[in-house]
Scaffold this active site. Structure first.
Site, PDB file in Angstrom:
ATOM      1  N   GLU A 198       0.836  -1.206   0.000  1.00 29.45           N
ATOM      2  CA  GLU A 198       0.000   0.000   0.000  1.00 29.45           C
ATOM      3  C   GLU A 198       0.878   1.266   0.000  1.00 29.45           C
ATOM      4  OE1 GLU A 198      -1.180   2.988   2.908  1.00 29.45           O
ATOM      5  OE2 GLU A 198      -1.911   1.123   3.806  1.00 29.45           O
ATOM      6  N   GLU A 257      10.288   1.387   2.203  1.00 27.02           N
ATOM      7  CA  GLU A 257       8.964   1.394   2.817  1.00 27.02           C
ATOM      8  C   GLU A 257       8.751   0.187   3.729  1.00 27.02           C
ATOM      9  OE1 GLU A 257       6.855   3.965   2.556  1.00 27.02           O
ATOM     10  OE2 GLU A 257       8.393   4.957   1.337  1.00 27.02           O
TER      11      GLU A 257
HETATM   12 ZN    ZN Z   1       1.187   2.638   6.958  1.00 24.94          ZN
END
Ligand code: ZN
Length: 968
Positions: free
Chosen positions: A64, A137
């Protein structure tokens, strides 16, 4: 009304949401599209994929984050941030749920809306998701030098460390995972920091290929944009794919025959005075609701049992003395098989059996005695009012439709069913009086053996133990590395840092579509306001279309109260509505509010006045009602203002305990707000009061108050009476009404009667001088993450900035601070805030693994602001700031904001002047802010909320930096 690439499956009018709903299937890929056509100018688009994880590596969550870091058409480092910086979005985010990942956007500007949709579609379907992005990330190893210890870094890795530092989150995960052990809900979709490092890049890539495909997509459009264009845009993307059979079904958890138990711990200290640091809840797995009636019934049953302070199960739990506040509190409907949960926090884990019995016996007793007609009438009126009003606040309405539809749609059900409510409401009204809810309590809970009792306990050793386990594991990994391997890690570390510091090519950046300054409105949006005196009271009236509802705010000036009374206000306000009145107990009062109004609430508002003449500080009681009930609502206002049972010691004790538990639960998830409040306490009067009523000082006040309720109740009660006697009088009062013009004449008469019944006394302003001096502080909490703040008052430092500083600030937040604190530092967030009226400025970080490094980043911000600024960046930042100014408000909020601007001295002339300054921002404004921020670096003070080890380490490196104390 069609497009050849799509098959129209359904086409129906949904009167309840004033929309035409069309359901399409993309012929080639099977993608499903729900197109809602209505007159809402706040247009919404969202694409959602089913993404059930098979483990707790956080794979869906990391993906995401990652798809928003560059795509085929938009090959820049962070298209998402470019949109954040420079679009008129009214919503822009992405969310990972236990079974799905959603990418919604919203905007009131059509051109802007299409830009957002295109960037989002390209991001989810054609992301670059390089290995670098995955490492940044997700997680990666880092070495600062060849001899340095190996460490884990990664945005999601750190974010989840923060989540796992919050006892409430740990409890939620523990209960949910235990209830669904055999299916995807038994895993942590966000990611468990202990498991995240097991995830490989190959798995991550494969997850995208498997699930991010049109054949697995559910798309929603809602609003006043052209319906055919929606299909055209989607086909442009979807036609590039072949149909794919995606197995993403959320399996059903097989039912058990006998209840289970689960227990867990969290890293926390144990209060020596009493072992009150545990949580206990009883949780059930329910069957998927069969139809809309059952969904509505679940919601209403939750409300009846625990949805308000007078609800019988909530009352039983909070009055038991076994805990400080309720957790769970009903049926959570976002899972395929919904979860019901009731329990207590601030409890002794040894009382788990007692609490379990309390819940079970309580439910049995309620099923036996049944709900009263008044309780049911209050529940039905409350639900009916909310369903018809559809007041989603600042949240776009179309998004609430989208998530409602997904509830059934995601699992093969009818997406339109959740959007309708008339038939279900009528059916429930019929059944309610005939024992329906009592039967449901038996079916859903008492006769349902698929139940888990969960107990959570504080473990003072856990933090150190986990830190050691992580260090040992890393040391073990490091020991296996050859020098060449270590060199490779070091090189990767440096390469990743260099990449993060690199700037995008201007030609790539220019590919991100944007509005121009010419697309922006030059003029402020105003709200009609008519000022008069009603019953001797200053009254503001806003003639706005409210669909027959009257929205009322009644305000009282806090300046009449002595300063030592201020910390009592949050609880005093609750006491008005939750202790009962001279004529009825609080259960009956709560039901009267539920039966006659759309809700009554209280809050406080504080701001430095625009002209610098001190503080606007008010207490508000707000309510909403239909015209026939408006008089009744004023009757309730009158009763609670003049006749609340401030002598109700038991209720007050429960509320104080709940408030204390609530404050403690907020410390970790909202640590940045606590730090912000603490910094400002030393800068302005408004900041100081806010800290007294919501900051660390308030936490200490509550701790002491809870003791005084036992040792000196007479003193506490006398104080509450003193507040009421001084505060509620006509002399320092304001009335604010928002309603359709036709409703005003009658309401005016009713308001005059109400105001006339209040005392009239001319109290003078109290002396609010105080001696809270700013200092550098380290406030210690049991957490593995820090919240690092530094701030100063720029006016006091001699700077007079224009409104254009907001533009420079926005660029600073979305570039330099984003890169330094989030991307490179590994914090979940880092930003700066500046309030033009007060002059207060603060840097703040969120869930930050660093401390000194972050402070150094703050001190380097002025330099970053002085760098050359591209025209694109400047324009985008202006657009972003104007987008914030024009954020849509629901009609009640419009009326309230107009009043608040009047009370704090923000004239429309001043607003227009500020808008002009923003639209005319130039490089000079950036340099002016740079100069001011340089002064913050030199003269600002530091407040850190964080772990003990991190705080001590910082003081070792920079002796005397922080005065250390416990935050609670
Ligand atoms: Zn997050």
């Amino acid at each position: 009304m069609s497009h050849p690439a799509f098959e129209l499956v359904r086409d129906e009018t949904i009167a309840e949401i004033n929309s035409q709903a069309r359901l399409y299937r993309h012929r080639k890929t099977g993608a499903e599209v729900l197109s809602l056509v209505n007159d809402d100018e706040n247009k919404v688009f969202g694409i959602t994929f089913k993404t059930p994880p098979e483990d707790s590596t956080g794979i869906a969550h990391i993906l995401e984050h990652s798809v928003l870091c560059g795509s085929r058409k938009y090959p820049v480092k962070k298209p998402f941030v470019e949109l954040l910086k420079g679009s008129m979005h009214t919503f822009l985010n992405a969310m990972t749920f236990p079974d799905k990942t959603a990418y919604p956007v919203a905007s009131q500007n059509l051109k802007d809306f299409y830009n957002l949709v295109d960037v989002y579609l390209d991001a989810v379907l054609f992301p670059l998701i390089s290995e670098d992005t995955f490492e940044q990330e997700g997680w990666h190893y880092e070495l600062e030098s060849l001899d340095a210890p190996l460490v884990y870094k990664g945005v999601v890795f750190n974010e989840m460390k923060g989540v796992y530092s919050s006892p409430d989150s740990v409890m939620h995960t523990l209960s949910q995972n235990a209830l669904y052990p055999d299916i995807t809900y038994g895993k942590s979709s966000g990611g468990d920091p202990k498991v995240i490092p097991e995830l490989t890049y190959e798995q991550f890539k494969r997850f995208h290929q498997t699930y991010y495909h049109p054949s697995n997509a559910r798309v929603v459009f809602a609003g006043d944009d052209a319906p055919d264009k929606r299909l055209e845009i989607l086909d442009g993307y979807f036609s590039q794919f072949e149909r794919n059979a995606v197995d993403a079904e959320v399996k059903l958890q097989p039912r058990w025959n006998a209840p289970r138990q689960v227990s867990g711990t969290y890293a926390g200290t144990i209060d020596d005075e009493k072992r009150r640091d545990g949580m206990v809840s009883v949780n059930w797995m329910l069957d998927p609701p069969e139809n809309r009636d059952e969904m509505l019934s679940h919601g209403m049953l939750s409300y009846l049992l625990a949805g308000n302070p007078a609800a019988p199960l909530r009352k039983k739990l909070t009055e038991s003395g076994l805990g400080e506040g309720m957790i769970g509190g009903g049926i959570a409907s976002h899972l395929r098989q919904p979860m019901g949960s009731f329990g207590l926090k601030g409890a002794d884990p040894a009382d788990a059996g007692k609490i379990e019995n309390l819940v079970l016996d309580g439910l049995a007793e309620i099923a036996e005695t049944g709900f009263s007609a008044e309780q049911i009438e209050a529940a039905i009126n409350t639900f009916e009012f909310n369903l018809r009003e559809q007041n989603t606040g600042a949240y776009p309405r179309g998004m609430s439709y989208m998530f409602n539809a997904l509830g059934t749609w995601l699992h093969g059900g009818d997406p339109l069913a959740p959007l309708r409510f008339e038939t279900a409401l009528a059916a429930l009204k019929d059944k309610a009086g005939q024992g329906h809810f009592e039967k449901e309590i038996r079916r859903l809970f008492l006769d349902n053996p698929h139940r888990v009792t969960a107990t959570l306990e504080a473990d003072p050793e856990q933090g150190a133990r986990e830190a050691k386990a992580e260090a040992d594991k890393l040391a073990h990994v490091r020991a296996e590395l050859s020098e060449a391997d270590r060199r490779a890690v070091l090189e990767r570390t440096e390469r990743l840092k260099a990449l993060q510091e690199s700037v995008d090519k201007p030609e790539d950046l220019a590919k991100i579509p944007t509005l121009t300054l010419a697309d922006l409105d030059r003029d402020i949006r105003t709200v009609p306001t008519e000022e008069s005196r009603v019953g001797g009271v200053r009254t503001l009236y806003h003639d706005l279309p409210t669909l027959g509802i009257l929205y009322l705010d009644v305000g009282f000036d806090l300046h009449v109260l002595d300063k030592d009374l201020l910390p009592y206000l949050p609880l005093f306000g609750r006491a008005l509505l939750q202790t009962g009145t001279g004529k009825e107990d609080f259960v009956s009062l709560t039901q009267r509010i539920g039966r006659t109004t759309g809700g009554i609430a209280q809050h406080r508002a504080l701001a430095t006045r625009q002209d610098g003449t001190g503080t606007a500080a008010w207490f508000f009681l707000s309510g909403k009602a239909v015209p026939d009930r408006f008089g009744d609502m004023l009757g309730i206002f009158n009763d609670v203002l003049l006749d609340a049972r401030l002598d109700n010691r038991e209720r007050f004790r429960q509320m104080a305990l709940e408030e204390k538990a609530g404050f403690e639960a907020r410390l970790v998830p909202s640590g940045n707000a606590i730090v912000d409040t603490r910094i400002k306490a030393g800068l302005t009067e408004a900041g100081w009061i806010a800290e007294q009523m919501s900051g660390v000082s308030y936490g200490l006040f509550l701790k002491d108050l809870v003791k005084r309720i036992d040792s000196d109740w007479e003193g506490v009660e006398a104080t509450l009476r003193r507040i009421r006697d001084r505060l509620f009088n006509r002399g320092r009062m304001v009335i604010n009404l928002t309603a359709d013009g036709a409703l005003w004449p009658r309401a005016r008469g009713e308001l005059a009667g109400f105001a006339g019944g209040l005392p009239d006394a001319a109290h003078a302003d109290a002396d609010w001088r105080h001696d809270f001096a700013p200092k550098n502080e380290g406030l210690v909490i049991p957490a593995q993450v820090n919240y690092v703040g530094k701030g100063a008052n720029l006016k006091a430092l001699g700077f007079a900035l224009s409104a254009a500083s907001a533009v420079a600030l926005r660029l600073l937040n979305t570039t330099y601070l984003w890169d330094k604190v989030r991307v490179q530092g590994g914090a979940y967030g880092g930003s700066s805030r500046f309030d033009l009226s007060s002059g207060n400025f603060a840097f703040l970080s969120y869930r930050d693994p660093n401390l000194l490094k972050t402070l150094d980043a703050y001190d380097g911000a002025a330099k970053a602001l002085r760098a050359e600024i591209g025209e694109t960046d400047l324009v985008r930042s202006v657009i972003g700031v104007v987008g914030d100014l024009d954020r849509p408000e629901f009609v009640d909020a419009k009326g309230y904001s107009a009043m608040w601007r009047i009370l704090n001295g923000t004239t429309d002339k001043l607003r227009q002047q500020r808008r002009d300054e923003i639209l005319g921002t130039s490089r000079a404004d950036f340099l002016a802010l740079a100069e001011a921020i340089e002064a913050v670096a030199a003269e600002g003070h530091v407040v850190v909320l964080g772990g003990e080890a991190a705080t001590n380490a910082a003081n070792e490196q920079r002796p005397g930096l922080l005065a250390v104390s416990k935050a609670v």
